[in-house]
Scaffold this motif. Structure first.
Motif, short mmCIF file in Angstrom:
data_model
loop_
_atom_site.label_atom_id
_atom_site.label_comp_id
_atom_site.label_asym_id
_atom_site.label_seq_id
_atom_site.Cartn_x
_atom_site.Cartn_y
_atom_site.Cartn_z
N ASN A 148 19.04 -18.99 20.97
CA ASN A 148 19.65 -18.65 21.80
C ASN A 148 19.56 -19.76 22.72
O ASN A 148 20.27 -19.91 23.66
CB ASN A 148 18.70 -17.24 22.45
CG ASN A 148 18.94 -16.62 21.34
OD1 ASN A 148 19.50 -16.37 20.97
ND2 ASN A 148 17.31 -15.51 21.64
N GLN A 155 16.10 -7.77 12.82
CA GLN A 155 15.41 -7.06 11.49
C GLN A 155 16.13 -5.42 11.70
O GLN A 155 16.28 -6.30 10.16
CB GLN A 155 13.91 -6.58 12.73
CG GLN A 155 13.25 -7.35 12.70
CD GLN A 155 11.87 -7.43 13.35
OE1 GLN A 155 12.16 -5.83 13.74
NE2 GLN A 155 10.79 -7.68 13.32
N ILE A 160 14.59 -17.89 17.37
CA ILE A 160 15.17 -16.69 18.45
C ILE A 160 15.38 -17.24 19.19
O ILE A 160 16.98 -17.57 19.73
CB ILE A 160 15.53 -14.89 18.04
CG1 ILE A 160 15.51 -14.55 16.65
CG2 ILE A 160 16.19 -14.76 19.71
CD1 ILE A 160 15.05 -13.35 16.88
N ASN A 161 14.65 -16.98 20.04
CA ASN A 161 15.11 -18.23 21.00
C ASN A 161 15.07 -19.65 20.87
O ASN A 161 15.87 -19.82 22.21
CB ASN A 161 13.24 -18.60 21.91
CG ASN A 161 12.20 -16.92 22.51
OD1 ASN A 161 13.14 -15.97 22.58
ND2 ASN A 161 10.73 -17.43 21.87
N PRO A 214 6.76 -12.27 12.91
CA PRO A 214 7.12 -11.78 14.26
C PRO A 214 7.23 -13.02 15.51
O PRO A 214 8.05 -13.37 15.53
CB PRO A 214 6.28 -10.39 14.46
CG PRO A 214 6.15 -10.10 13.81
CD PRO A 214 4.92 -10.80 12.25
N LYS A 215 6.22 -13.33 14.52
CA LYS A 215 6.25 -15.12 16.29
C LYS A 215 6.98 -16.19 15.37
O LYS A 215 7.85 -16.78 16.83
CB LYS A 215 4.75 -15.18 16.34
CG LYS A 215 4.22 -16.69 17.16
CD LYS A 215 2.68 -16.88 16.90
CE LYS A 215 2.63 -17.48 15.92
NZ LYS A 215 0.77 -17.75 16.06
N TYR A 216 7.19 -16.43 13.97
CA TYR A 216 7.98 -17.06 13.81
C TYR A 216 9.58 -17.06 14.37
O TYR A 216 9.84 -17.69 14.78
CB TYR A 216 7.72 -17.84 12.65
CG TYR A 216 6.49 -17.53 11.95
CD1 TYR A 216 5.75 -18.38 12.64
CD2 TYR A 216 5.93 -16.98 11.00
CE1 TYR A 216 4.48 -19.33 12.23
CE2 TYR A 216 4.71 -18.00 10.17
CZ TYR A 216 3.75 -18.82 11.06
OH TYR A 216 3.14 -19.29 10.63
N LEU A 217 9.94 -15.45 14.26
CA LEU A 217 10.87 -14.91 14.16
C LEU A 217 11.43 -15.17 15.96
O LEU A 217 12.75 -15.93 15.73
CB LEU A 217 11.60 -13.48 13.71
CG LEU A 217 12.34 -12.61 13.33
CD1 LEU A 217 13.76 -14.21 12.48
CD2 LEU A 217 12.64 -11.51 12.64
N ASP A 218 10.24 -15.23 16.28
CA ASP A 218 11.14 -15.14 17.27
C ASP A 218 10.78 -15.98 18.57
O ASP A 218 12.26 -16.97 18.63
CB ASP A 218 9.84 -14.79 18.61
CG ASP A 218 9.68 -13.03 18.07
OD1 ASP A 218 10.43 -12.49 18.60
OD2 ASP A 218 8.28 -12.51 19.13
N SER A 219 10.37 -17.25 17.61
CA SER A 219 10.15 -18.49 17.71
C SER A 219 11.84 -18.92 18.12
O SER A 219 12.29 -19.83 17.66
CB SER A 219 9.37 -19.33 17.98
OG SER A 219 9.49 -19.71 15.73
N SER A 249 18.49 -10.72 19.58
CA SER A 249 17.00 -10.25 19.87
C SER A 249 16.60 -9.97 18.41
O SER A 249 17.13 -9.76 17.27
CB SER A 249 17.56 -9.09 20.60
OG SER A 249 17.87 -8.31 20.18
N ARG A 250 15.18 -10.18 18.31
CA ARG A 250 14.30 -9.28 17.01
C ARG A 250 14.57 -8.39 17.07
O ARG A 250 14.84 -8.12 15.30
CB ARG A 250 12.60 -9.76 17.76
CG ARG A 250 11.90 -9.62 15.86
CD ARG A 250 10.48 -10.18 16.27
NE ARG A 250 9.90 -9.10 16.91
CZ ARG A 250 8.58 -8.41 17.46
NH1 ARG A 250 7.92 -9.93 17.01
NH2 ARG A 250 8.63 -7.96 18.43
#
Length: 384
Positions: free
Chosen positions: A109, A122, A105-106, A98-103, A117-118
Motif C-alpha cells: 500500500n 484472505q 500489505i502495508n 497474519p503478522k507477515y501478511l500485514d507487513s 486489506s488482509r
C-alpha cells in the motif's frame, strides 16, 4: 540351400532371443543391482571398524551389528532433530502468518498506493480456484506419497541387509571369490579389495570430520545471529553439505536461510555470505589437507566422476563415484611405470610469454648473423 544355413539361422535367432531375454532381465533387476552396489560400498566403509573389533576377539556378526546399530541411532537422532525443528518452525510460521501478511500489505500500500486489506486478500485466496485444485491434488497424492515412502523404506532395508551380510561374511566372500581364480589372480583381487576398503573408509572418515567442522562452524554463526534450532541446523548443514556431492553445501544452506529470514531478512543474507565463504575455505584449505592421505584425487577428477556417476546411476552414482574413482586410481597406479621428470623450467610453469618472445628474437638474430657470415665467405663477398 547350403547345409550350414539353417543351423546358422537357428543359432542367430537363439542368440538374439538370449540377448533380448538378458536385456529384459537386466532392466527388471537394475534397481536390485544398484542396491547391491550401494550395500557393497557401505560394507567397505564399515569394514575398518568391524575388522578392528574382530581382531580383538569379537565375532564379526556381533561387531557388524554394533556398527549398524550405532549408524541407526545416529540416523534416527538426526531425523528426530530435523523433524522437531521443522514442526516447530512450521507452527511458528503459521502463528506469525497474519503478522507477515500485514507487513507485506502495508509495504504494498505504501509503495504502490493501493488500498488492500488482509480480509480481502484472505477471502480472495481462500475462494480461488487454484487453491481448491491444489487441495484436491494433494489429497489424491497422499496414496502416492505413502507408496513412495514404503518403497524407500523397503529399499533402505534391502541395502542394510545386503551390507550386513557383506560385512559379516567378508572373509567367506573373499575365500569364495579366490577359490575360482589362479594364485596370481587371487593376489591381485585381494590387493584391489584392500585398496577399496582403505579408500572407501578414508573417504567416509574425511567426510565425517569435515561434516563435524562444518556443523560446528555454522552452529556458532546461528548462535551469534540468534537463529532458532541452531544445534539441529548445524547437524543438518554438516551432514548434507558433505554427503551430497557438488551441490550439498548450497542445498544445506537453503533451510537455515529460510529460517533466518523469518527472524530478520538481513540474517538470511549473512547466512548466504557465510555459506559461500566457508565453501571456498573448505575447497582450497580444509579439504586438500584432510583428503591428501585418504582420497588423493584432483578436484577436477572428483567433479567429473560425480557428474559421470550421476549420469549413470543418479544419486547413488554421485555418492559412490569419488571412492570408486579413488580406488581405481590407486589400483592402476601400481601398474603405471613412472619416470623422473626432466629439470626444465617449463615443467614448473616458470617460462613466461615474454621470455619466449625474447628467445625467438635471439634465435632470429643469430640466424641472420649466420646468413651474413655465409655470404661474406663466398667468392667476391665482403671480407672482414
Amino acid at each position: 540351400m547350403p547345409r550350414w544355413l539353417p543351423r546358422a539361422l537357428v543359432l542367430a535367432l537363439a542368440l538374439y532371443a538370449c540377448f533380448q531375454l538378458g536385456s529384459w532381465a537386466f532392466h527388471q533387476l537394475i534397481g536390485l543391482l544398484v542396491n547391491i552396489l550401494l550395500a557393497f560400498f557401505l560394507a567397505l566403509a564399515i569394514e575398518p571398524a568391524v575388522g578392528r573389533m574382530a581382531a580383538r576377539g569379537m565375532r564379526r556378526g556381533l561387531a557388524t551389528f554394533i556398527v549398524f546399530f550405532g549408524v541407526l541411532i545416529v540416523g534416527v537422532g538426526f531425523v528426530v532433530l530435523l523433524g522437531s525443528m521443522l514442526a516447530g518452525q512450521i507452527v511458528d510460521m503459521v502463528e506469525n502468518f497474519p503478522k507477515y501478511l500485514d507487513s507485506l500489505i502495508n509495504w504494498a500500500n505504501e509503495h504502490f498506493h493501493t488500498e488492500l486489506s488482509r480480509v480481502e486478500v484472505q477471502d480472495s485466496v481462500l475462494r480461488s480456484g487454484w487453491l481448491q485444485k491444489y487441495v484436491q491434488n494433494s489429497a489424491a497424492g497422499v496414496l502416492d506419497v505413502s507408496a513412495t515412502l514404503l518403497g524407500g523404506l523397503f529399499k533402505l532395508l534391502t541395502i542394510f541387509l545386503f551390507a550386513f551380510y557383506f560385512a559379516a561374511d567378508g572373509p567367506r566372500l573373499r575365500r569364495a571369490l579366490c577359490s575360482v581364480l589362479p594364485p596370481a589372480k587371487q593376489t591381485e583381487v585381494l590387493r584391489a579389495w584392500e585398496i577399496a576398503v582403505d579408500k572407501t573408509g578414508g573417504y567416509l572418515y574425511s567426510r565425517g570430520l569435515m561434516a563435524l567442522i562444518s556443523g560446528v562452524a555454522h552452529f556458532v554463526l546461528f548462535e551469534i545471529l540468534g537463529v532458532p534450532y541452531a544445534p539441529a541446523l548445524g547437524v543438518w548443514v554438516g551432514l548434507v553439505s558433505q554427503f551430497i556431492p557438488t551441490i550439498g553445501t548450497y542445498l544445506a544452506g537453503a533451510l537455515p536461510m529460510l529460517i533466518a529470514f523469518t527472524v530478520d531478512p538481513w540474517y538470511a543474507l549473512w547466512v548466504l555470505v557465510f555459506v559461500v565463504v566457508y565453501q571456498q575455505f573448505e575447497n582450497y584449505m580444509l579439504q586438500p589437507k584432510l583428503t591428501s592421505k585418504t582420497v588423493d584425487i584432483h578436484p577436477a577428477v572428483a567433479f567429473g566422476s560425480v557428474i559421470a556417476g550421476t549420469a549413470l546411476l543418479g544419486a547413488v552414482g554421485a555418492l559412490i563415484a569419488i571412492p570408486a574413482v579413488a580406488t581405481l586410481q590407486a589400483f592402476l597406479g601400481a601398474y603405471v611405470k613412472r619416470y623422473d621428470v626432466t629439470d626444465d623450467p617449463r615443467v614448473h610453469g616458470h617460462r613466461r610469454y615474454g621470455e619466449a618472445v625474447v628467445a625467438r628474437l635471439h634465435k632470429a638474430l643469430h640466424h641472420k648473423k649466420e646468413q651474413q657470415e655465409h655470404r661474406d665467405r663466398r667468392p667476391g663477398g665482403r671480407q672482414r
